[in-house]
Each structure stands twice: as structure tokens, then as C-alpha cells.
Design an enzyme around this catalytic site. Structure first.
Site, PDB file in Angstrom:
ATOM      1  N   ASN A  83       6.129  61.965  19.272  1.00  0.00           N
ATOM      2  CA  ASN A  83       5.639  63.281  19.715  1.00  0.00           C
ATOM      3  C   ASN A  83       6.613  64.357  19.252  1.00  0.00           C
ATOM      4  O   ASN A  83       6.719  64.592  18.063  1.00  0.00           O
ATOM      5  CB  ASN A  83       5.429  63.292  21.235  1.00  0.00           C
ATOM      6  N   GLU A  84       7.352  64.952  20.161  1.00  0.00           N
ATOM      7  CA  GLU A  84       8.271  66.032  19.752  1.00  0.00           C
ATOM      8  C   GLU A  84       9.648  65.437  19.492  1.00  0.00           C
ATOM      9  O   GLU A  84      10.609  65.793  20.157  1.00  0.00           O
ATOM     10  CB  GLU A  84       8.351  67.090  20.853  1.00  0.00           C
ATOM     11  N   GLU A 140      -3.289  65.090  27.537  1.00  0.00           N
ATOM     12  CA  GLU A 140      -2.108  64.416  28.088  1.00  0.00           C
ATOM     13  C   GLU A 140      -2.304  64.265  29.585  1.00  0.00           C
ATOM     14  O   GLU A 140      -2.896  65.135  30.233  1.00  0.00           O
ATOM     15  CB  GLU A 140      -0.837  65.237  27.817  1.00  0.00           C
ATOM     16  N   CYS A 191       4.741  64.587  25.787  1.00  0.00           N
ATOM     17  CA  CYS A 191       5.986  63.924  26.201  1.00  0.00           C
ATOM     18  C   CYS A 191       5.734  62.579  26.863  1.00  0.00           C
ATOM     19  O   CYS A 191       6.641  61.745  26.926  1.00  0.00           O
ATOM     20  CB  CYS A 191       6.759  64.812  27.155  1.00  0.00           C
TER      21      CYS A 191
HETATM   22  O1  AHR Z   1       1.951  70.358  26.679  1.00  0.00           O
HETATM   23  C1  AHR Z   1       3.018  70.070  27.538  1.00  0.00           C
HETATM   24  C2  AHR Z   1       4.222  69.505  26.799  1.00  0.00           C
HETATM   25  O2  AHR Z   1       4.693  70.444  25.885  1.00  0.00           O
HETATM   26  C3  AHR Z   1       3.931  68.299  25.955  1.00  0.00           C
HETATM   27  O3  AHR Z   1       3.977  67.134  26.671  1.00  0.00           O
HETATM   28  C4  AHR Z   1       5.028  68.333  24.943  1.00  0.00           C
HETATM   29  O4  AHR Z   1       4.691  67.720  23.737  1.00  0.00           O
HETATM   30  C5  AHR Z   1       5.350  69.797  24.820  1.00  0.00           C
HETATM   31  O5  AHR Z   1       6.710  70.034  24.944  1.00  0.00           O
END
Ligand code: AHR
Length: 655
Positions: A371-372, A47, A240
Site C-alpha cells: 500500500n503506502e 477499506e 493501511c
Molecule cells: O484512506 C485512509 C488511509 O489513508 C489509507 O488506509 C491509507 O492508505 C492512507 O494513508
């Protein structure tokens, strides 16, 4: 991403698991083949956080090269001269992805300059070549020469080059030069010498020693650290960042491909996420875009795993969702991405890939939807994506979100709904303390091996609390992850993929800790956690075989954790044992189902007596693997399992 605090755990890790020690041996049933281990089992999660891309993996040295940051001269400083100036001009209608350029008027006897500070300085290496480039157009009647010059913080000249600008049409100028010294915090001066008006844009400086020496490419030392892990997959671009703070800020892959100068710069969502780690100069140039991610995956032999926005912005921020009747463009992005990666060169997006220099398909097999993300709004959107993708590309395996936590109402709802849908793969995240990891080594022992598969998509033990800037990549965290990972491998019939998160962090520009790999502008090092990941990945084998203690799996008794596998290609047994106690334990290993073992085993040991030990730029190998051999006679071997250690025992079976 959750902000939860929990208590310190170093002591607990030792005390809760140190039961009375049993003398029972480990029994390895080498001919009792269990689940195949997927080639994708151990991968990496990338990321653009902590300056992982711009300022990190993407080797561009100039920050804000196209003047598109909110403050167009952020990262730049004028070397003022009376009569000379720089004006930022916006030609939005003509060139909307990259609207701004700098108009420089030179009207002095002395040269006028602008200085770029780089990403916390520029890492420059003696005798390395540097490629400078700039887009420029000069107004009639002007005569201006441009000088690019690298300088150290105390003003020493590290190398320079001249560029003669000619004509009023926009053109790209490229020149190269060699640096005469090494410097971690260099700056770039651009001097305008002469008289008149010149427009400049995309001012760029790249080292030539990039990965595979690709011009405008990636930092070779960082890609090498990934390649050394032989990752089964690379997940990108997040995290994120996929979701964005709002939908406008989401990651849109189509805006990250094609000509570099046409890729629209946007703010990085980590820019202001943490008040205690503000990074106002954090933007995304997308020089590392989807084509480059696919190319890197191919280079290092990893399956590409793109994660796409599912019509939902980050639920910790705006939680904005796109109306379901307006989801089509998002779904089309997913379908088009598959065509971009796999389509023939006659297809629209396959042709774009070919035009970028890769006519061969990238052979995409996996894709993540969101993602989340959580809640019914996620399931509703996920179903629309799934239907459309499966209808056109039934062989693409889809990765689905189970939210931010590995338990609780949100997780139970999503896990239940996704399993009802017979989802291919469910992505579980755990950012927890070290105790959680050791206590959950049996998490997957009770999962249904015939249901949806699991992707342990983001995990790392937190030494202080999630989101805390005091978290360290200490040995206790790495050791607890190793203990947990024995449970992932033992359940390879359920867990198809796993990756530590996040991956990279710049020591001077991070927002989040812990991270797998830390870097400055010149060096990088793997944390103890990196070596744990690497040892599992390099020694995964092809099929699980039982390793038992008192006829049970080894998952905490006497503070020991173990998994065993066989590599059918090399006929080797691969045993990983983790000892989280403060005592050396000598264990007998009894090998069943083999005629004979090779006369020596290879032992790779990762240990430290100090649970707080970390690696650093100065001491990158404080906790790193040490190899030795062990004489093997017969099929019962005594092996010492040192206190606070993980070791891999590799021995060949002689049939
Ligand atoms: O790894 C950091 C963040 O942690 C990522 O962006 C997210 O998916 C998780 O909450």
C-alpha cells in the site's frame, strides 16, 4: 496516512483564481481524437475503516459473534440469574482459527440470557425477514431451548424465534423470523430456557434483504450506491489495513476465504489508531473476505484490484519488514491469489474458488504490491515480487506504491526507481486541501505518456487537515476534486485509474473523515464528492478530445476547468466543466470537426451557492445532480456555467 495541518482555504479557492474574465469561447475539436480513456478510469477504493465492512457493508448484525475479541464478551451482556452463568472455553488445539466458544449453564427457574448490542445497535426493518443461526452442542442430561429475540432500546419486542438444541455434537441451527417494526438501534437477546449445559458459538443474525438476497451477504443499499457509480474497478482491502500495524496484523487473504466459522478474527488496525476516535470494539471477522470482494466486483462490473502485503508493516506504526530471504511465503500468497482468481478448477486454489460456488474464473488482471510503502526496503521487496509474478503471469498488471505523498524526497525516489523498472502502474495518493486540487489540475500535462501509467489511488480534499475529525464532505472540497479530475481525464494517456478515499463511514463509529458515503444502521447517503465521482464515471466516454480556451487547456483560467471526450459507441460528446468562481459565466462553446449536432443537449448540473454545504442523513440530496435539456441550434452554443458548479454537457453528433 500523514498528519499535516494546513490553513483554511475556502477564501483562497475563490480569490486566487478569479482573474479578469475572457470572452474567448471554448473550442471543442471533436474529430481530433486523443488518448483512449481506460474502462478502469474511475473506480472505488474499499477499506475496512470507519466500520466499512463489519458494521457496514457486511450485513451481519451480531458483533463478536464467535467470542474472539480480546475481551471475549465485548458486545455481550449477561442477563444474570442465580445459578446460571456463561464461561468462555478455549479449544485452540482442536480449532485454532476460532478457538473460543461460550459454555452456558442454565440452572434456574427463570431463563438466563445474553444480549448482543450489535454495531452501535442493529438496524431492523418492519416486515423484513431475519436469518438467525448458531452453532451449538448440548451436554448429556441437559434440556435447553434457545430463544432469539429482537428488542428496541425501550424494550419493545420486534420479533423472535425458538431453536431446539439436541445432541452433544456441534451442529449449526438455522431459523428465520420476520420483524414487526423498524428500529435503528435494536438489540438481540438470546434466552436459554430449561436446565443443563449448552455450548454455543458463531451466533449470527442477518437480514434477508441483502444484496442479491444472498444469505449471509452484503447490505444491499450500500452495494447499490457503488453499482450506481458503474465503477471501472474496485480496489480492496485497503489502505493501511493491508500492511497492518505489525506483520502479524497484516491482511492475509487466505485466512479470509472458505467456511465463515474457520476465518480467524483479528483486531482491526483502526481500532486504536486515533486517540481522539478510539474504537476498541473494531475487529475483522472477514465475513467479507476475498471471495466476497471478487464476487461483488463481478456483480457491479468492476475490475477487481486486490492490494497485497509486500512483506512490510505500516511505516507509521512498527515499520516491521520481513527479511528478504523469508519473503517467499508472501510472494507465494500473491501467486496463489492469481490462481485462486483465475486458475482452472483442477488447480489447488481454483478448486477452492469452485468449492465456494464460483467455478468460473474471476478474470483478475490487476494486482497491487504493497500500500503506502516507501524507501529502498520497498523497492527491494517490490523487485522480488515483480520478478516472480511476471515470470509466471506476464499479463497481470502490477500497481506499485509511490508512498504517502505526491511530492518530496520519498516520492521522487520511488517514482524514479519504479520508472527505471518500467513499472506498469504507479499509485499516487493525495490528501490535500482544496487549493492543492485546483492548483494541480495540470499535474499530469507534463508526464510522459509513454512511461509507467498512474493510478490516482487515494485522494480527497481535506477541509481542515489530514487526520482531523473536523474535516467535512463540503461542496468546496467536492468542487475542487472535480476541477482536479478534469486534469486526470484530459491526461487519460497517463492516468489509467483513479479513486476517492476512503469509501464508507458509519456515522456512529468512524475514525477518519472525509469519506465518500456515510451510513447509519438503516440508511446511507452519497456526499457531494460521491456525486462528482459518479458524474465523471457515468460520463467518461472512450476517447479524449481537446477542449481549448485561447488555444490552451482549460485548467484554471477564469476559475474554469474542463475536459471533453467522445463516446465512440454512442457517438456522443461528453463535456465536463467546473466553475470554481462566485460568478455565473456564460460561455460560447464552438464545436469543430462535426457536421451537425443533435437538436438538444442533456445538461447535468451539480451546484450549491454555499461552499460549506454538505449532504446528511436528513438531507441526502442537498448537493445532488439536476438534469435539464438545452436546445442546440448550429455548432456554436451559449451555455451558462453557474457559480460554484460542475456540469456535464452531453450531445449527440449527427454524422
Ligand atoms: O484512506 C485512509 C488511509 O489513508 C489509507 O488506509 C491509507 O492508505 C492512507 O494513508
Amino acid at each position: 496516512m500523514r498528519i499535516i495541518s494546513f490553513v483554511a482555504f475556502f477564501v483562497c479557492l475563490v480569490t486566487t483564481e478569479t482573474n479578469a474574465q475572457t470572452n474567448a469561447p471554448f473550442t471543442i475539436k471533436a474529430n481530433n481524437l486523443k488518448a483512449p480513456i481506460q474502462p478502469t478510469m474511475w473506480g472505488v477504493f474499499f477499506e475496512d475503516i470507519n466500520m466499512g465492512a463489519d458494521g457496514g457493508l457486511y450485513a451481519e448484525l451480531v458483533k463478536n459473534r464467535s467470542f474472539e475479541f480480546a475481551n471475549p464478551l465485548m458486545g455481550w451482556k449477561e442477563q444474570r440469574q442465580a445459578g446460571s452463568n456463561v464461561l468462555i472455553v478455549n479449544r485452540n488445539i482442536e480449532h485454532s482459527p476460532n478457538p473460543r466458544f461460550a459454555r452456558v449453564t442454565v440452572n434456574a427457574t427463570k431463563p438466563f440470557g445474553i444480549t448482543n448490542e450489535g454495531f452501535r445497535g442493529m438496524g431492523i426493518k418492519k416486515d423484513n425477514g431475519y436469518d438467525f443461526s448458531v452453532w451449538a452442542a448440548m451436554q448429556d442430561g441437559s434440556s435447553i431451548t434457545l430463544k432469539a429475540e429482537l428488542v428496541s432500546p425501550n424494550g419493545n419486542k420486534l420479533g423472535s424465534t425458538l431453536v431446539s438444541i439436541s445432541g452433544k455434537k456441534w451442529k449449526q441451527y438455522k431459523v428465520s423470523f420476520t420483524a414487526n417494526a423498524t428500529e435503528a438501534k435494536a438489540k438481540l437477546n438470546i434466552w436459554f430456557e430449561g436446565k443443563g449445559v449448552v455450548d454455543v458459538d458463531m451466533i449470527s443474525l442477518f437480514p434477508q434483504d441483502t444484496w442479491k438476497r444472498r444469505p449471509g451477504g452484503l447490505r444491499a443499499d450500500l452495494v447499490q450506491l457503488l453499482a450506481d457509480m458503474k465503477p471501472g474497478f474496485i480496489r480492496f482491502p485497503g489502505g493501511c489495513i493491508v500492511e497492518g500495524k505489525d506483520l502479524a496484523n497484516r491482511y492475509q487473504w487466505k485466512k479470509t476465504i472458505g467456511k465463515i466459522e474457520d476465518r480467524e478474527v483479528i483486531v482491526n488496525r483502526w481500532n486504536t489508531e486515533f486517540a481522539h476516535r478510539l474504537t476498541p470494539d473494531y475487529y475483522q471477522s472477514f465475513g467479507l473476505g476475498f471471495f466476497e470482494y471478487f464476487q461483488m466486483a463481478e456483480d457491479i462490473g468492476a475490475e477487481p484490484l486486490p492490494i497485497l502485503n509486500c512483506g512490510m508493516a505500516c511505516q507509521f506504526n512498527t515499520a516491521e519488514v520481513v527479511a528478504t530471504n523469508q519473503l517467499d511465503p508472501y510472494i507465494k500468497d500473491a501467486l496463489d491469489l492469481i490462481e485462486f482468481a483465475n486458475g482452472s478448477t483442477n488447480s489447488k486454489w481454483g478448486k477452492v474458488r469452485a468449492d465456494m460456488g464460483h467455478p468460473k474464473p474471476f478474470n483478475l488482471k490487476l494486482m497491487g504490491i504493497g500500500n503506502e510503502n516507501w524507501g529502498p526496503q520497498y523497492i527491494e521487496r517490490n523487485k522480488l515480487f515483480t520478478q516472480a509474478i511476471k515470470a509466471k503471469y506476464p499479463n497481470i498488471k502490477l500497481v506499485n506504491s509511490s508512498g504517502t505523498d505526491q511530492s518530496g524526497e520519498r516520492f521522487d525516489y520511488l517514482n524514479g526507481e519504479l520508472r527505471k523498472m518500467n513499472a506498469d502502474i504507479i499509485d499516487e495518493h493525495y490528501y490535500r486541501d482544496a487549493n492543492w486540487f485546483t492548483q494541480n489540475a495540470k499535474r499530469y500535462d507534463t508526464y510522459n505518456p509513454n512511461g509507467s501509467k498512474v493510478f490516482a489511488g487515494e485522494y480527497s480534499a481535506q477541509s481542515k487537515a489530514i487526520g482531523s475529525s473536523e474535516n467535512k464532505n463540503s461542496w468546496v472540497c467536492a468542487l475542487s476534486e472535480a476541477a482536479f479530475m478534469t486534469g486526470l481525464e484530459r491526461n487519460a494517456g497517463v492516468v489509467y485509474m483513479a479513486s476517492y478515499a476512503p469509501l464508507f463511514a458509519h456515522v456512529d463509529a468512524w475514525q477518519w473523515t472525509p469519506n465518500l458515503i456515510w451510513m447509519n444502521n438503516l440508511q446511507a447517503y452519497g456526499t457531494p464528492n460521491y456525486y462528482v465521482q459518479k458524474l465523471f464515471s457515468l460520463n467518461k466516454g472512450t476517447q479524449v478530445v481537446p477542449i481549448l480556451l485561447n488555444n490552451n487547456v482549460v485548467a484554471g483560467e477564469d476559475s474554469l476547468f474542463a475536459t471533453a471526450s467522445i463516446d465512440k459507441n454512442t457517438n456522443e460528446l461528453l463535456i465536463k466543466v467546473v466553475n470554481t468562481s462566485d460568478k455565473n459565466i456564460t460561455k460560447q462553446f464552438v464545436f469543430e470537426g462535426v457536421n451537425k449536432l443533435d437538436s438538444k443537449a442533456l445538461i447535468t448540473l451539480l451546484k450549491s451557492d454555499d461552499l460549506n454545504k454538505v449532504n446528511s442523513l436528513d438531507e441526502p440530496n442537498s448537493v445532488s445532480p439536476i438534469e435539464s435539456t438545452l436546445a442546440v441550434t448550429g455548432k456554436n452554443i451559449n451555455i451558462v456555467l453557474p457559480a460554484y458548479s460542475m456540469q456535464v454537457i452531453k450531445v449527440k453528433i449527427i454524422n
